[in-house]
Design a protein around this motif. Structure first.
Motif, mmCIF file in Angstrom:
data_model
loop_
_atom_site.group_PDB
_atom_site.id
_atom_site.type_symbol
_atom_site.label_atom_id
_atom_site.label_comp_id
_atom_site.label_asym_id
_atom_site.label_seq_id
_atom_site.Cartn_x
_atom_site.Cartn_y
_atom_site.Cartn_z
ATOM 1 N N LYS A 27 0.846 -1.197 0.000
ATOM 2 C CA LYS A 27 0.000 0.000 0.000
ATOM 3 C C LYS A 27 0.880 1.245 0.000
ATOM 4 C CE LYS A 27 -3.693 -2.519 0.687
ATOM 5 N NZ LYS A 27 -4.429 -2.896 -0.472
ATOM 6 N N LEU A 28 0.270 2.389 -0.285
ATOM 7 C CA LEU A 28 1.000 3.646 -0.232
ATOM 8 C C LEU A 28 1.546 3.909 1.169
ATOM 9 C CD1 LEU A 28 -1.260 5.945 -2.447
ATOM 10 C CD2 LEU A 28 1.076 5.203 -2.943
ATOM 11 N N GLN A 47 -4.029 -1.817 -4.630
ATOM 12 C CA GLN A 47 -3.723 -0.403 -4.366
ATOM 13 C C GLN A 47 -3.708 0.381 -5.662
ATOM 14 O OE1 GLN A 47 -2.867 1.446 -1.211
ATOM 15 N NE2 GLN A 47 -3.555 2.873 -2.738
ATOM 16 N N VAL A 48 -3.204 -0.203 -6.715
ATOM 17 C CA VAL A 48 -3.121 0.481 -8.006
ATOM 18 C C VAL A 48 -4.469 0.476 -8.712
ATOM 19 C CG1 VAL A 48 -2.095 0.394 -10.313
ATOM 20 C CG2 VAL A 48 -0.670 -0.007 -8.289
ATOM 21 N N SER A 51 -7.412 2.508 -7.191
ATOM 22 C CA SER A 51 -7.195 3.932 -6.957
ATOM 23 C C SER A 51 -7.895 4.749 -8.044
ATOM 24 C CB SER A 51 -5.705 4.258 -6.933
ATOM 25 O OG SER A 51 -5.142 4.146 -8.222
ATOM 26 N N GLU A 56 -0.779 7.700 -11.335
ATOM 27 C CA GLU A 56 -0.211 8.512 -10.256
ATOM 28 C C GLU A 56 0.246 7.628 -9.082
ATOM 29 O OE1 GLU A 56 -1.908 11.666 -7.064
ATOM 30 O OE2 GLU A 56 -2.349 12.095 -9.167
ATOM 31 N N THR A 57 -0.548 6.627 -8.771
ATOM 32 C CA THR A 57 -0.189 5.710 -7.692
ATOM 33 C C THR A 57 1.107 4.978 -8.018
ATOM 34 O OG1 THR A 57 -2.516 5.423 -7.103
ATOM 35 C CG2 THR A 57 -0.987 3.738 -6.325
ATOM 36 N N THR A 60 4.041 7.384 -7.785
ATOM 37 C CA THR A 60 4.363 7.678 -6.382
ATOM 38 C C THR A 60 5.227 6.570 -5.806
ATOM 39 O OG1 THR A 60 2.338 8.934 -6.046
ATOM 40 C CG2 THR A 60 3.418 8.053 -4.079
#
Length: 64
Positions: A27-28, A47-48, A51, A56-57, A60
């Motif tokens: 996760k981020l 998570q990707v 989103s 952007e994920t 990051t």
């Protein structure tokens, strides 16, 4: 903890060219910790793809 132990084992046994792939729970909020522990390849599916902005994920996480 398991990642750190595995990384240490690989280094101690001259297997430091072996990459560690971590799949699940990326996760981020924790990807930096996983990298710091020794993870080389991270699989961050939900998570990707769940989103609002997958690109952007990814960017990051890729930028560390």
């Amino acid at each position: 903890e398991k990642i750190s132990l595995l990384k240490s084992f690989l280094i101690e046994n001259c297997l430091d060219r072996v990459l560690i792939e971590v799949d699940g729970g990326i996760k981020l909020e924790n990807y930096k910790d996983v990298i710091a522990a020794g993870g080389d390849i991270l699989v961050a599916g939900s998570q990707v793809f769940q989103s609002e902005n997958p690109i952007e994920t990814i960017n990051t996480m890729y930028s560390k």
